[in-house]
Design a protein around this motif. Sequence first.
Motif, mmCIF file in Angstrom:
data_model
loop_
_atom_site.group_PDB
_atom_site.id
_atom_site.type_symbol
_atom_site.label_atom_id
_atom_site.label_comp_id
_atom_site.label_asym_id
_atom_site.label_seq_id
_atom_site.Cartn_x
_atom_site.Cartn_y
_atom_site.Cartn_z
ATOM 1 N N GLU A 185 -10.720 17.949 -4.447
ATOM 2 C CA GLU A 185 -10.608 17.043 -3.289
ATOM 3 C C GLU A 185 -10.226 15.637 -3.739
ATOM 4 O OE1 GLU A 185 -13.807 19.178 -0.264
ATOM 5 O OE2 GLU A 185 -14.517 17.796 -1.805
ATOM 6 N N LEU B 59 -2.907 13.009 0.793
ATOM 7 C CA LEU B 59 -3.164 12.862 2.227
ATOM 8 C C LEU B 59 -2.235 11.824 2.846
ATOM 9 C CD1 LEU B 59 -7.046 12.932 2.095
ATOM 10 C CD2 LEU B 59 -5.582 14.669 3.094
ATOM 11 N N LEU B 60 -1.736 10.932 2.002
ATOM 12 C CA LEU B 60 -0.811 9.902 2.497
ATOM 13 C C LEU B 60 0.616 10.428 2.565
ATOM 14 C CD1 LEU B 60 -2.352 7.060 0.393
ATOM 15 C CD2 LEU B 60 -2.314 7.121 2.883
ATOM 16 N N LEU C 132 -6.648 13.528 -2.718
ATOM 17 C CA LEU C 132 -6.701 12.286 -1.915
ATOM 18 C C LEU C 132 -5.350 11.591 -1.739
ATOM 19 C CD1 LEU C 132 -9.924 10.208 -2.741
ATOM 20 C CD2 LEU C 132 -9.140 11.007 -0.524
ATOM 21 N N PRO C 133 -4.605 11.291 -2.819
ATOM 22 C CA PRO C 133 -3.337 10.573 -2.613
ATOM 23 C C PRO C 133 -2.315 11.381 -1.821
ATOM 24 C CG PRO C 133 -3.970 10.602 -4.933
ATOM 25 C CD PRO C 133 -4.870 11.539 -4.233
ATOM 26 N N ALA D 164 0.851 -1.203 0.000
ATOM 27 C CA ALA D 164 0.000 0.000 0.000
ATOM 28 C C ALA D 164 0.884 1.250 0.000
ATOM 29 C CB ALA D 164 -0.924 -0.007 1.219
ATOM 30 N N ARG D 165 1.919 1.240 0.822
ATOM 31 C CA ARG D 165 2.832 2.395 0.866
ATOM 32 C C ARG D 165 3.582 2.536 -0.456
ATOM 33 N NH1 ARG D 165 3.434 0.792 6.298
ATOM 34 N NH2 ARG D 165 5.231 -0.491 5.871
ATOM 35 N N LEU E 187 -16.821 13.976 -3.370
ATOM 36 C CA LEU E 187 -15.725 14.949 -3.274
ATOM 37 C C LEU E 187 -15.617 15.735 -4.571
ATOM 38 C CD1 LEU E 187 -12.920 12.804 -1.529
ATOM 39 C CD2 LEU E 187 -14.654 14.259 -0.471
ATOM 40 N N ARG F 204 -5.355 13.009 -10.585
ATOM 41 C CA ARG F 204 -5.151 12.285 -9.319
ATOM 42 C C ARG F 204 -3.966 11.318 -9.440
ATOM 43 N NH1 ARG F 204 -10.028 8.512 -7.551
ATOM 44 N NH2 ARG F 204 -9.187 7.318 -9.274
ATOM 45 N N ARG G 246 2.522 1.601 -3.417
ATOM 46 C CA ARG G 246 1.596 2.137 -4.437
ATOM 47 C C ARG G 246 1.440 3.647 -4.272
ATOM 48 N NH1 ARG G 246 -1.599 -2.457 -2.961
ATOM 49 N NH2 ARG G 246 -3.029 -1.145 -1.761
ATOM 50 N N ALA G 247 1.295 4.067 -3.026
ATOM 51 C CA ALA G 247 1.092 5.501 -2.772
ATOM 52 C C ALA G 247 2.281 6.319 -3.293
ATOM 53 C CB ALA G 247 0.905 5.737 -1.278
#
Lengths: 229, 389
Positions: free
Chosen positions: A111, A118-119, A115-116, A87-88, A107, A163, A90-91
């Motif tokens: 927004e 925010l990580l 989203l991405p 997951a990390r 959203l 995004r 991919r982010a």
Amino acid sequence: MTQATNGTPMIRLEKVSKTFYRDKEALEVLKSIDLEIQEGAYEALMGPSGSGKSTLLNLIAGLDRPTSGKLTVAGADIGAMAEDQRARFRAANIGFVFQTYNLMPVLTARENVELPLLLAKLPADERRKRAEIALKVVGLEHRMDHLPRQLSGGQEQRVAIARAIVTDPKIIVADEPTGDLDRESANEILNLLERLNREFKKTIVMVTHDPAAAERAGTVRRLDKGNLV
Amino acid sequence: MIPIAYNVRSLFVRKATTIATALGIGLVVFVLAASLMLGAGIKKTLVSGGRPDYALVLRKGSDTELASSIEVRTVSLVLAAPGVKKANDGAPVGSGELVVVITMEKPGTDGQVSNVQVRGISDNVLTLRPDVKVIEGRAPTPGTDEVMVGRGIVGRFTGVELGKSFELKKNRPVKVVGVFEAGGSSFESEIWADIDTVRSSFGREGLVSSVTVRLDSPSRFEAFKAVMETDKQLGLEAFREKDYYEKQSQGTSIFVWALGILITIFFSIGAMIGATITMNAAVAQRQREIGTLRALGFSRVSILFSFLLEAVVLAAIGGAFGLFGAFLLSFAEVSMMNFATFQEVTFGFDPNPVLLGAAFVFGAAMGVLGGFFPALRAASVSPVDAMRA
């Protein structure tokens, strides 16, 4: 088209297989695939339904793990990573473009693009600035505060691309990015992907059924019954 | 972290189910808050009649004034005990009082009756109880058939209004000449008449139910109690007035709390099932969104937390409705039986912030419990499977 490759492998699959189990029945969807995709490449994966192209794309994106073989993406052995590590990964490294855009309906465009970020633990004003830049790149700076339902299909897909690029990932994976669009909107999206590859040096792997879309890629690979042909 | 705006706006996409679930949770918070407020109101009403520097003397073995009976000649012995405060004129601050319960008809109820406590008072009652204020009319003249009534029962019983008359006992009419307040205590649900009038009406000549005294200070109580209880022939038992009323309130407040909690448990099961169904539907409808969030790199814990937060927001909306309704109750009064004295007492709902907060937290906890399994389901789904949905 000309690809922005520099001769370094960004994605490497060595004897990668993927088997799904339904009840006790094993279904081998990918069979010992060897594949190398260079940094800055723009490649299209084609093949009939059930040929394994989406499964291959999911493996490359780190959404799934191979049953056997070694899978290295951006220098990381993602086949050996645990769920949260992937997951990390991919982010930080992957930008996604889906056939059905997959925007959060509640959203706004900005927004959704934020989203991405925010990580990435960025301050709010920095997130906002980067999202606005990404939307400017896709030509939607005037639709930032619109909800997805207030946008056309082509515009939604452009928001999805914004995004995908907002975290400046090395790789963009696109699963049938023009599958739900009319020809004119599809061309806009393909132009945009081409520009991301050429100007921003993004490595792009795209699954498509559309020969016109595949034509835009530098390399077209075909899968059939789990084998690269 | 997934932005809370995503969860809040998603709730409002499904307005009907959100409102229905929130109202279910709101009802639970309302019932719980109302019962806690009423329990606290009962306690406040009954206990506020007692002061720490006051002592109440009953016949030994009597739990209540109603069950107690002390001979009048004993009253002077109690008033002469060490520690009893003396007024400026040297007279002890205290008096014997006689308590009886009568049944009275409620107006407009087709003959429905209820118990009302009548207190036979001495002429120094307003000195003894400085919290008592005559707010309408005047205090009854000693030795007459005049009464004053607590403001809590004015109009609740036939004839219990300023200037009207009612029968204290058959063929013994009394006239209401005053209305008093007593700091919200249970005295406000009583009728106060001259002690001799009560004695003669109920055949209790030569007796009082209790003796109330004011002490020099709260610390004098133990010595006073020792004197009262040492002489076994007197057969008396002394209580701090506050402790006595605290004990009086226990039965009724525990009953209200227990009843409220029982109803709350049943309602909360229903509300939690409602929250679970709503959140399950939310998870099912948003599989693709969950899959996308997972693909973008949000962890399972983020998804779990996000959906739990959504359930808590849902519960908080309901809780706010419930608290609003409960708060409105603080303007209402109810009359019910005090199980210790069998008299009807008027209680208010005490909007104690701690109790309201506890009810709200309980509602939020229901959201967490109801939303936990759907949230866990959302967090467990693989991104590939979720996006195929």
